[in-house]
Structures are given as C-alpha cells and as structure tokens.
Design a protein around this motif. Structure first.
Motif, PDB file in Angstrom:
ATOM      1  N   LEU A 251      13.156  49.855  32.606  1.00  0.00           N
ATOM      2  CA  LEU A 251      13.033  48.790  33.584  1.00  0.00           C
ATOM      3  C   LEU A 251      11.950  47.814  33.150  1.00  0.00           C
ATOM      4  CD1 LEU A 251      13.171  50.901  36.877  1.00  0.00           C
ATOM      5  CD2 LEU A 251      15.063  49.951  35.550  1.00  0.00           C
ATOM      6  N   GLY A 252      12.147  46.545  33.422  1.00  0.00           N
ATOM      7  CA  GLY A 252      11.169  45.524  33.049  1.00  0.00           C
ATOM      8  C   GLY A 252      11.243  44.345  33.990  1.00  0.00           C
ATOM      9  N   SER A 253      10.291  43.448  33.885  1.00  0.00           N
ATOM     10  CA  SER A 253      10.216  42.306  34.803  1.00  0.00           C
ATOM     11  C   SER A 253      11.197  41.215  34.389  1.00  0.00           C
ATOM     12  CB  SER A 253       8.790  41.750  34.832  1.00  0.00           C
ATOM     13  OG  SER A 253       8.370  41.384  33.530  1.00  0.00           O
ATOM     14  N   GLY A 254      12.459  41.488  34.589  1.00  0.00           N
ATOM     15  CA  GLY A 254      13.509  40.536  34.274  1.00  0.00           C
ATOM     16  C   GLY A 254      14.075  40.732  32.875  1.00  0.00           C
ATOM     17  N   CYS A 255      15.260  40.170  32.662  1.00  0.00           N
ATOM     18  CA  CYS A 255      15.914  40.301  31.356  1.00  0.00           C
ATOM     19  C   CYS A 255      15.164  39.550  30.270  1.00  0.00           C
ATOM     20  CB  CYS A 255      17.350  39.784  31.436  1.00  0.00           C
ATOM     21  SG  CYS A 255      18.514  40.990  32.070  1.00  0.00           S
ATOM     22  N   GLY A 409      16.327  36.624  41.694  1.00  0.00           N
ATOM     23  CA  GLY A 409      15.530  36.371  40.499  1.00  0.00           C
ATOM     24  C   GLY A 409      14.044  36.559  40.741  1.00  0.00           C
ATOM     25  N   GLY A 410      13.602  36.336  41.979  1.00  0.00           N
ATOM     26  CA  GLY A 410      12.190  36.500  42.289  1.00  0.00           C
ATOM     27  C   GLY A 410      11.725  37.942  42.299  1.00  0.00           C
ATOM     28  N   PHE A 411      12.652  38.879  42.315  1.00  0.00           N
ATOM     29  CA  PHE A 411      12.270  40.293  42.272  1.00  0.00           C
ATOM     30  C   PHE A 411      11.736  40.692  40.897  1.00  0.00           C
ATOM     31  CE2 PHE A 411      15.102  42.160  45.879  1.00  0.00           C
ATOM     32  CZ  PHE A 411      14.560  41.233  46.749  1.00  0.00           C
ATOM     33  N   ARG A 412      12.123  39.937  39.864  1.00  0.00           N
ATOM     34  CA  ARG A 412      11.757  40.253  38.486  1.00  0.00           C
ATOM     35  C   ARG A 412      12.094  41.712  38.168  1.00  0.00           C
ATOM     36  NH1 ARG A 412      13.137  36.930  36.925  1.00  0.00           N
ATOM     37  NH2 ARG A 412      12.189  37.169  34.879  1.00  0.00           N
ATOM     38  N   PHE A 413      13.369  42.033  38.293  1.00  0.00           N
ATOM     39  CA  PHE A 413      13.828  43.402  38.094  1.00  0.00           C
ATOM     40  C   PHE A 413      14.942  43.379  37.049  1.00  0.00           C
ATOM     41  CE2 PHE A 413      15.833  47.422  38.763  1.00  0.00           C
ATOM     42  CZ  PHE A 413      14.879  48.258  39.333  1.00  0.00           C
ATOM     43  N   GLY A 414      14.617  43.812  35.832  1.00  0.00           N
ATOM     44  CA  GLY A 414      15.593  43.856  34.752  1.00  0.00           C
ATOM     45  C   GLY A 414      15.790  45.272  34.248  1.00  0.00           C
ATOM     46  N   VAL A 436       7.731  46.628  36.252  1.00  0.00           N
ATOM     47  CA  VAL A 436       8.137  46.305  37.616  1.00  0.00           C
ATOM     48  C   VAL A 436       7.234  47.071  38.571  1.00  0.00           C
ATOM     49  CG1 VAL A 436      10.048  46.275  39.271  1.00  0.00           C
ATOM     50  CG2 VAL A 436      10.502  46.006  36.829  1.00  0.00           C
ATOM     51  N   SER A 437       6.761  46.408  39.627  1.00  0.00           N
ATOM     52  CA  SER A 437       5.875  47.079  40.574  1.00  0.00           C
ATOM     53  C   SER A 437       6.587  48.285  41.192  1.00  0.00           C
ATOM     54  CB  SER A 437       5.439  46.107  41.674  1.00  0.00           C
ATOM     55  OG  SER A 437       6.518  45.782  42.517  1.00  0.00           O
ATOM     56  N   HIS A 438       5.832  49.344  41.458  1.00  0.00           N
ATOM     57  CA  HIS A 438       6.426  50.581  41.970  1.00  0.00           C
ATOM     58  C   HIS A 438       7.048  50.423  43.352  1.00  0.00           C
ATOM     59  CE1 HIS A 438       3.846  53.159  39.005  1.00  0.00           C
ATOM     60  NE2 HIS A 438       4.753  52.400  38.412  1.00  0.00           N
ATOM     61  N   PRO A 439       6.435  49.677  44.294  1.00  0.00           N
ATOM     62  CA  PRO A 439       7.140  49.482  45.571  1.00  0.00           C
ATOM     63  C   PRO A 439       8.502  48.815  45.401  1.00  0.00           C
ATOM     64  CG  PRO A 439       4.826  48.907  45.810  1.00  0.00           C
ATOM     65  CD  PRO A 439       5.055  49.140  44.345  1.00  0.00           C
ATOM     66  N   MET A 440       8.592  47.831  44.495  1.00  0.00           N
ATOM     67  CA  MET A 440       9.876  47.178  44.251  1.00  0.00           C
ATOM     68  C   MET A 440      10.876  48.162  43.656  1.00  0.00           C
ATOM     69  SD  MET A 440      11.810  44.610  44.489  1.00  0.00           S
ATOM     70  CE  MET A 440      10.652  43.373  45.049  1.00  0.00           C
ATOM     71  N   GLN A 441      10.428  49.027  42.758  1.00  0.00           N
ATOM     72  CA  GLN A 441      11.330  50.030  42.192  1.00  0.00           C
ATOM     73  C   GLN A 441      11.880  50.946  43.280  1.00  0.00           C
ATOM     74  OE1 GLN A 441      10.217  52.064  38.516  1.00  0.00           O
ATOM     75  NE2 GLN A 441       8.609  50.554  38.146  1.00  0.00           N
ATOM     76  N   ARG A 442      11.037  51.344  44.210  1.00  0.00           N
ATOM     77  CA  ARG A 442      11.465  52.220  45.301  1.00  0.00           C
ATOM     78  C   ARG A 442      12.507  51.527  46.181  1.00  0.00           C
ATOM     79  NH1 ARG A 442      11.108  57.739  46.101  1.00  0.00           N
ATOM     80  NH2 ARG A 442       9.275  58.533  45.012  1.00  0.00           N
ATOM     81  N   VAL A 443      12.241  50.270  46.528  1.00  0.00           N
ATOM     82  CA  VAL A 443      13.167  49.535  47.393  1.00  0.00           C
ATOM     83  C   VAL A 443      14.519  49.344  46.711  1.00  0.00           C
ATOM     84  CG1 VAL A 443      13.606  47.291  48.452  1.00  0.00           C
ATOM     85  CG2 VAL A 443      11.368  48.366  48.705  1.00  0.00           C
ATOM     86  N   VAL A 444      14.492  48.918  45.469  1.00  0.00           N
ATOM     87  CA  VAL A 444      15.743  48.682  44.744  1.00  0.00           C
ATOM     88  C   VAL A 444      16.517  49.985  44.580  1.00  0.00           C
ATOM     89  CG1 VAL A 444      16.697  47.990  42.521  1.00  0.00           C
ATOM     90  CG2 VAL A 444      14.888  46.622  43.571  1.00  0.00           C
ATOM     91  N   SER A 445      15.833  51.074  44.308  1.00  0.00           N
ATOM     92  CA  SER A 445      16.516  52.358  44.161  1.00  0.00           C
ATOM     93  C   SER A 445      17.237  52.734  45.447  1.00  0.00           C
ATOM     94  CB  SER A 445      15.496  53.452  43.803  1.00  0.00           C
ATOM     95  OG  SER A 445      14.834  53.145  42.605  1.00  0.00           O
TER      96      SER A 445
END
Length: 605
Positions: A251-255, A409-414, A436-445
């Motif tokens: 996982l990374g902050s966008g493609c 796109g603002g999530f920066r989740f690649g 990628v920030s850990h809270p964002m990883q949790r939400v996306v998961s």
C-alpha cells in the motif's frame, strides 16, 4: 627521456607542473633543454585549449540534462521554458537557497490548461445560481459517486473502526497493516480475479448465488466451492492461481508514489520507460521526478485497438539508437485518454513481447471498475491478474487506487500487486516516505470488504458513467465531431482537428484558448498527452453533474457552429463576437425537455 615528468595525480594544475619543470637540474645538452621546454609549452597550450573548449561546450547546452533528448514532443516549449526559468533563478543567486534538484522541481511547468482549471474552481458553473460560470472537463475524477461513498463512510461503526484499534496509533510495516493487506487481497480476488462465470464482477454485478453471507474475508476459492455446478477456472501454473497472497500487496499514498518507487527499485537513472502514446500527462512527472527515468512515448498506429508489439518495437529500437536502455513498459487499461479496453489476447501479446526483451511491465488499472456496459463486440475488461491466471512472476506488476473508481483521490490510497519478493523488500524501505495513514487503512479495509455496499456502489457508478458518457457522445455526434468509442474510464477522446485555424499545435493552442475564453469550458489538449496529431482533446465527463455537463456540451456545440459559419476566418473570432456563447446555452433545469432521452440507461432494482 632523461628529464621525463611523471604526473601521479590526475588533478595537478599547470602551475604545479611548471614549478616542477623549472626546478629540474639540466645536466644534458642544450638540445635536450630546448626539447624539454618545447614539450612543456605544447603541454601547457593543450591544457589551456582543452579547458576553454570544455567551458565553451557547457555554455552551448540548449536543453537541461533531465530533458528527453530523443522525442520532439518532450523537448519543445516546456523544456526551453524550464531552462530559461532555471537560468533566471541561477543568475539571481537562488542556488544559495536550494540545490540544483530543488531548482528543477521548482521550475517544472504546470499543465497548459492549469490557469483555466483554476478559474473553474474560483467561478464554477451552477445551473441555478451561476449558469454562466466556468466548467472543467479536464480533470479525470469521478465526482458522481462521492456522495454515495461519503454516506457510507459517515456511519458510526466506520468512524469507530478508524480509531478504536491500537495499531492505528503505532508504527508498523510500511507495506501496510496486515489487516489492510488482507482486505485488499480479498477485494482484488472478488473484483479482479473472478472466473469466466463471474465476468460481471469487474463492473460490480456479482450474481446472487456467488455472494457470500456477511462481510467476512471469504476467499474467491471458498465462494466458488460453495457454488455447486459453477464454472471452474483453468488451473494456473502456480499452486495458488485463484488466491491473492496478502504478502504480495503493498500500500502507498496513491499510484504516483508507488509507480515512482517501483521504477526506482527496478530501473537505473536514465533508463527509458516505454509508454504507448497518447498517455496520461501525469506519467511524465511520476517517471522523472524521483526515479530519474525517461518517459519515452510509443506512438500507437490505431488508438481504437491499442498498442501493438510492432508499435512498441519501433519505439524501443529508436530509444536504443539514442543510447537509452529500455527497461520498462507502462500500460494503462482501460486506457487513458481513449477509454479503450485491451483484449486478453492483446495483453498476452504485449507481455510476451516485453518478456522476450527482458523488460518489466506495469499495468495501471485504476479505471478497472469504471467500465461501462458492453458496446457491441467491444471486449469487456479483464485484469492482467486474471488474463495471466495470477502468474505474474517477477516481471509483471499491477497498480490500483481509489482515486478513479471511488472518486477518492484525496484519500491517497494506492495498491501494488507484485509477486517479485525482492521488489517488495525494497518498497518496505522506500514506503517510509509515502505510506498510508493507519486510520485510513482501517476505514478502507472495512468498506472494501462490505460486499453488499460495493456491489450496489459499483452498479450505480456504472449507470451514472454510462449516462454522462452517452450525453457527451451524442452531442459530439450532433456536432459531427469524430471521437473514440470508449467502454471504460471517465472521459472521451474527441478529434477537433477540422476546426483548427491551421493543423499544428499552435492551432490547437488557439482553439483551446477560444473554448476557454468564449465557452468557459476547459478541455485536456492532446499535446499535453503526447499525441502527435494536433486537435485531439480529452473530455472528462464525470467531474461535473449531468446538468452542468449538458450546459458545457451546448456551449461547445454553439461555438463549433460559429466557427464553421466563419469558414475558417479566425481573425473575426474574438471575445466580443462570441460573447453570447454562455448566454445562449440554457441550463438543463430551464429546458422543457432534455436534449436526449437517457431513461433506458438506468438499472432496475
């Protein structure tokens, strides 16, 4: 021979050599002394001449060293503008504050349509409150689905997921949290690696008898086993051909950041990255900025079918003749800007060609789930993961993100899916700068494993994209403007070359400026995407609502009519003569009937 001077240090100055020569004791004849003095004079003259030649040669450089010297479309106005800006900063003493690399980053030119896009943000069109405002059709982003995603994310249980677990507050592996990598592996299995019987999964319509109960992480293999009598996928060469291993996920902050890190890990500085042209303008920055690789456009002979191995071979040979090592092939499927979906046969041919050349292949599949309904005999989307039966080996890699399909796109989740273990080890270190920030990883998961929501979300998104695409396409047909029929993506690629004052990129710039000033509509010019044909433009129809899109298309239609009535007399076309373009085009809400009937595009539930 007796008084030979040994130069032991490569950086000895002429003055040091002169002192050594003059300090020698001359024991030989006068002839030997004259010969030695003559030799020293020749040496001194040669040194001074070479030094002046090198300095003169450096001053005559006309292009900065980071520019691609082998492609005309990359070395024209932007490169010279960068050089002039760099020289101006250096003359002003700016090198005292940042490095040469910092200067290069500071003077990187923005897109030619950037100023117009800024006007769209400052004065956006609204059908009711500001019908004459500016309209952006130059940004590939899906705003049609953002409300649905926001509603799902604002559920209390989702908000609790972001901050209730202790791992979101602590350091962890930089490839992603284990739970997030497992969730993404599950998502890729369900949406990218389904069997022939589950073909609709790529657009979100998973048959009812193949859905699993709840939101648990049930693998595709288990779902298939529970479906008695279901189609079996052809067995791949590996033991886990129907499973996505979470250990192969990064996982990374966008493609963009993941692509840069992959190139830095697999290529050397200066290596050429082959990209079928036209291609997404952002690739230039992604390839150059950090990895210091050279994007090399490979012109496609038939953009409606996609690149052929012959197209790629011609470009690769050209790059090698110019001293570049071709290390990487970068493909976007569905393609940006044409919206063409590559067939499985073409994907296999391109991978085979790259492997014969000992090259790596990166598939950018960020538009994978933004595929419209099938059009005629146009093939539906199949991921490279599925086409190769999950046997990517060490040289094929797949990128995905939430920026396009989910309008986030603002999530920066690649996401990177690769079976190259050494590459993943390298990314485990490089990703410290782009995690990628850990809270964002949790939400996306939590969201990506909610199958009922994802099924409905993707189905609705596909219907809305189809609606906007059809509106845009039919208006272009009314204007008699050719375009590439698309089955994926968030855009449409149209040919306005017949309206240019002259068939050149200067003519393209004049047309783009006229559309921007008179119609207040901003398009993506083909030149920024390295299309060699002037007059090609990308229309991104998902960045605005359908009613605003119809206003934009009405303005374009009225402007096209004005241009044609002038019979190519562009001198009479100015803001004064075209001041009624935005006033004559009424918003959709003020019409008695919409210009086209789109009711048949909705999906019954």
């Amino acid at each position: 021979q007796k008084h030979k001077i040994q130069l032991t240090a490569p950086r000895r100055s002429c003055r040091c050599v002169a002192r050594e020569v003059m300090s020698q004791r001359w024991d030989g004849s006068s002839g030997e002394s004259v010969a030695t003095a003559l030799s020293f004079a020749i040496f001194l003259f040669s040194s001074v001449f070479c030094t002046k030649y090198i300095r003169k040669h450096k001053k005559k450089q006309t292009r900065p060293p980071w520019d691609d010297e082998f492609d005309d479309s990359l070395r024209d106005c932007d490169s010279f503008a960068m050089l002039r800006a760099l020289e101006s900063l250096q003359d002003s003493g700016a090198t005292d504050y940042v490095s040469a690399r910092g200067l290069r980053a500071a003077v990187t030119p923005t897109a030619s349509y950037w100023n117009g896009f800024m006007l769209c943000l400052q004065n956006p069109c609204d059908p009711l409150t500001n019908p004459e405002g500016h309209i952006s059709l130059c940004v590939s982003e899906n705003k049609l689905v953002q409300e649905a995603l926001a509603t799902r994310l604002m559920r209390p249980d989702t908000a609790m997921t972001a901050f209730s677990q202790s791992d979101v507050y602590s350091y962890n592996g930089y490839l992603g949290l284990p739970c997030a990598r497992q969730a993404m592996a599950y998502f890729l299995e369900r949406r990218f690696l389904m069997t022939d019987g589950d073909e609709a999964s790529t657009t979100g319509d998973i048959p009812e008898n193949k859905r699993t109960e709840g939101r648990g992480l049930v693998s595709v293999a288990e779902a298939r086993d529970s479906n008695k009598g279901g189609d079996e996928m052809d067995s791949g060469p590996g033991p886990d051909s129907d499973r996505i291993d979470p250990e192969h996920i990064a996982l990374g902050s966008g493609c963009g950041s993941l692509l840069s890190n992959v190139l830095q890990s697999l290529c050397e500085a200066g290596d050429a990255v082959l990209i079928p042209a036209p291609y997404r303008a952002a690739f230039d920055n992604d390839v150059r900025s950090v990895a210091c690789c050279a994007p090399f456009p490979a012109p496609v002979s038939d953009i409606r079918r996609g690149p052929s191995p012959e197209d790629l071979e011609m470009a690769a040979v050209r790059a090698e003749r110019l001293g570049r090592r071709v290390r990487m092939l970068l493909l976007t499927n569905p393609h940006d800007p044409t919206g063409v979906v590559y067939s499985p046969t073409l994907i296999r041919r391109l991978v085979t060609w790259a492997r014969e050349r000992n090259m790596h292949v990166i598939f950018d599949e960020v538009y994978a789930l933004s595929v419209h309904e099938d059009v005629g005999d146009v093939p539906s989307f199949q991921s490279v993961v599925r086409v190769l039966r999950n046997s990517l080996k060490d040289d094929v890699h797949m990128l995905y993100s939430l920026s396009k399909d989910f309008g986030a796109g603002g999530f920066r989740f690649g996401v990177l899916y690769s079976q190259n273990a050494l590459l993943l080890r390298a990314l485990a270190n490089l990703n410290i700068f782009s995690g990628v920030s850990h809270p964002m990883q949790r939400v996306v998961s939590e969201v990506l494993t909610d199958d009922p929501f994802i099924d409905m979300f993707l189905s609705d998104a596909r219907a809305q994209l189809r609606w906007s695409y059809t509106l845009c396409a039919r208006k272009l047909e009314e204007m008699v403007i050719p375009y590439v029929e698309a089955t994926g993506g968030l855009f449409l690629y149209a040919d306005f070359s017949g309206l240019l004052p002259d068939v050149s990129f200067d003519g393209e710039d004049r047309f783009a400026a006229l559309v921007n000033d008179a119609a207040r509509v901003v398009l993506t010019p083909g030149r920024s995407m390295h299309d060699r044909k002037p007059g090609m433009f990308r229309l991104c129809y998902a960045w605005v609502t359908p009613d605003v899109l119809e206003i934009a298309m009405e303005r374009l239609s009225y402007l096209v009519t004005k241009i044609r009535r002038n019979h190519g007399n562009w001198d009479s076309l100015d803001t004064a003569s075209l001041g009624d373009v935005t006033k004559r085009c009424m918003p959709l809400g003020m019409r008695r009937n919409p210009s086209i009937d789109l009711r048949g595009l909705t999906h019954a539930r």
